[in-house]
Design a protein around this motif. Structure first.
Motif, PDB file in Angstrom:
ATOM      1  N   UNK A 243       0.846  -1.185   0.000  1.00  0.00           N
ATOM      2  CA  UNK A 243       0.000   0.000   0.000  1.00  0.00           C
ATOM      3  C   UNK A 243       0.881   1.233   0.000  1.00  0.00           C
ATOM      4  N   UNK A 244       0.379   2.329  -0.578  1.00  0.00           N
ATOM      5  CA  UNK A 244       1.149   3.563  -0.573  1.00  0.00           C
ATOM      6  C   UNK A 244       1.203   4.159   0.828  1.00  0.00           C
ATOM      7  N   UNK A 245       0.385   3.688   1.751  1.00  0.00           N
ATOM      8  CA  UNK A 245       0.385   4.185   3.123  1.00  0.00           C
ATOM      9  C   UNK A 245       1.322   3.410   4.044  1.00  0.00           C
ATOM     10  N   UNK A 246       1.955   2.399   3.509  1.00  0.00           N
ATOM     11  CA  UNK A 246       2.800   1.535   4.323  1.00  0.00           C
ATOM     12  C   UNK A 246       4.246   1.683   3.910  1.00  0.00           C
ATOM     13  N   UNK A 247       5.164   1.862   4.857  1.00  0.00           N
ATOM     14  CA  UNK A 247       6.565   1.935   4.485  1.00  0.00           C
ATOM     15  C   UNK A 247       6.996   0.662   3.763  1.00  0.00           C
ATOM     16  N   UNK A 248       7.862   0.800   2.798  1.00  0.00           N
ATOM     17  CA  UNK A 248       8.335  -0.344   2.031  1.00  0.00           C
ATOM     18  C   UNK A 248       9.111  -1.299   2.919  1.00  0.00           C
ATOM     19  N   UNK A 249       8.833  -2.582   2.792  1.00  0.00           N
ATOM     20  CA  UNK A 249       9.501  -3.587   3.627  1.00  0.00           C
ATOM     21  C   UNK A 249      10.929  -3.838   3.171  1.00  0.00           C
ATOM     22  N   UNK A 250      11.261  -3.493   1.930  1.00  0.00           N
ATOM     23  CA  UNK A 250      12.606  -3.785   1.440  1.00  0.00           C
ATOM     24  C   UNK A 250      13.470  -2.543   1.373  1.00  0.00           C
ATOM     25  N   UNK A 251      13.130  -1.519   2.110  1.00  0.00           N
ATOM     26  CA  UNK A 251      13.946  -0.314   2.156  1.00  0.00           C
ATOM     27  C   UNK A 251      13.365   0.765   1.266  1.00  0.00           C
ATOM     28  N   UNK A 252      13.589   1.991   1.654  1.00  0.00           N
ATOM     29  CA  UNK A 252      12.984   3.089   0.924  1.00  0.00           C
ATOM     30  C   UNK A 252      13.905   3.677  -0.122  1.00  0.00           C
ATOM     31  N   UNK A 253      15.193   3.410  -0.031  1.00  0.00           N
ATOM     32  CA  UNK A 253      16.121   4.019  -0.954  1.00  0.00           C
ATOM     33  C   UNK A 253      16.493   5.428  -0.529  1.00  0.00           C
ATOM     34  N   UNK A 254      15.886   5.951   0.540  1.00  0.00           N
ATOM     35  CA  UNK A 254      16.191   7.297   1.006  1.00  0.00           C
ATOM     36  C   UNK A 254      17.548   7.298   1.695  1.00  0.00           C
ATOM     37  N   UNK A 255      18.343   8.310   1.381  1.00  0.00           N
ATOM     38  CA  UNK A 255      19.643   8.457   2.038  1.00  0.00           C
ATOM     39  C   UNK A 255      19.430   9.246   3.321  1.00  0.00           C
ATOM     40  N   UNK A 256      19.700   8.612   4.432  1.00  0.00           N
ATOM     41  CA  UNK A 256      19.543   9.263   5.724  1.00  0.00           C
ATOM     42  C   UNK A 256      20.804   9.004   6.522  1.00  0.00           C
ATOM     43  N   UNK A 257      21.425  10.073   6.951  1.00  0.00           N
ATOM     44  CA  UNK A 257      22.656   9.956   7.736  1.00  0.00           C
ATOM     45  C   UNK A 257      22.321   9.954   9.223  1.00  0.00           C
ATOM     46  N   UNK A 258      23.169   9.314   9.990  1.00  0.00           N
ATOM     47  CA  UNK A 258      23.026   9.282  11.444  1.00  0.00           C
ATOM     48  C   UNK A 258      22.917  10.710  11.968  1.00  0.00           C
ATOM     49  N   UNK A 259      23.707  11.614  11.421  1.00  0.00           N
ATOM     50  CA  UNK A 259      23.726  13.003  11.881  1.00  0.00           C
ATOM     51  C   UNK A 259      22.445  13.772  11.540  1.00  0.00           C
ATOM     52  N   UNK A 260      21.593  13.225  10.653  1.00  0.00           N
ATOM     53  CA  UNK A 260      20.324  13.874  10.300  1.00  0.00           C
ATOM     54  C   UNK A 260      19.265  13.717  11.384  1.00  0.00           C
ATOM     55  N   UNK A 261      19.485  12.788  12.306  1.00  0.00           N
ATOM     56  CA  UNK A 261      18.485  12.486  13.328  1.00  0.00           C
ATOM     57  C   UNK A 261      19.008  12.934  14.692  1.00  0.00           C
ATOM     58  N   UNK A 262      18.443  14.005  15.248  1.00  0.00           N
ATOM     59  CA  UNK A 262      18.936  14.505  16.534  1.00  0.00           C
ATOM     60  C   UNK A 262      18.605  13.578  17.702  1.00  0.00           C
ATOM     61  N   UNK A 263      19.496  13.549  18.686  1.00  0.00           N
ATOM     62  CA  UNK A 263      19.250  12.771  19.903  1.00  0.00           C
ATOM     63  C   UNK A 263      18.033  13.370  20.607  1.00  0.00           C
TER      64      UNK A 263
END
Length: 145
Positions: free
Chosen positions: A42-62
């Protein structure tokens, strides 16, 4: 008599028209239900095999998080080096969450708030937690799925 005459033309009986309309509606419903049962995500469900989005550890604040609107995923870091991912679709009425602050994932539509630690409801009207999604660390990148 199955037909009535109207200015010399044969007119179908009301029962015939109603039955035909019902058959057309039932065919459409069957096609819709078949689509609901497909194996496509479904388009409302995150993809189970990965999104392909590049997300760095530093992009997510503690203590905070990052919302990936296109993937409908929110990634949080409740404590240093600990990453969690959840569906970004609010369980109340399906809005995509709007922000992450003060330890909660927030939905601007109706005010629901969810824990960055486990997706549990901290403030309604939502009554169900955000479903979790897999996330892993690969060097300085986060992998979804």
């Amino acid at each position: 008599m199955s037909e009535s005459l109207d200015q010399g033309r044969a007119m179908p009986r009301r029962r015939t028209v109603v039955a035909a309309a019902g058959a057309v509606g039932a065919a459409g419903l069957t096609a819709s239900l078949a689509a609901c049962g497909s194996d496509e995500p479904s388009s409302d469900t995150p993809s189970a095999n990965g999104s392909g989005a590049a997300l760095k550890v530093s992009d997510v604040p503690v203590g905070g998080g990052k919302i990936l609107k296109d993937e409908k995923v929110v990634v949080t870091q409740p404590a240093a080096g600990e990453f969690k991912a959840f569906s970004a679709v609010c369980t109340h009425q399906g809005c995509v969450v709007s922000s992450v602050s003060d330890g909660t994932i927030n939905c601007a539509c109706h005010g629901s708030r969810f824990s960055v630690e486990d997706g549990s409801v901290k403030n309604g009207p939502a009554t169900k937690p955000l479903p979790s999604s897999p996330v892993s660390v690969d060097g300085q990148e986060l992998k979804l799925g």
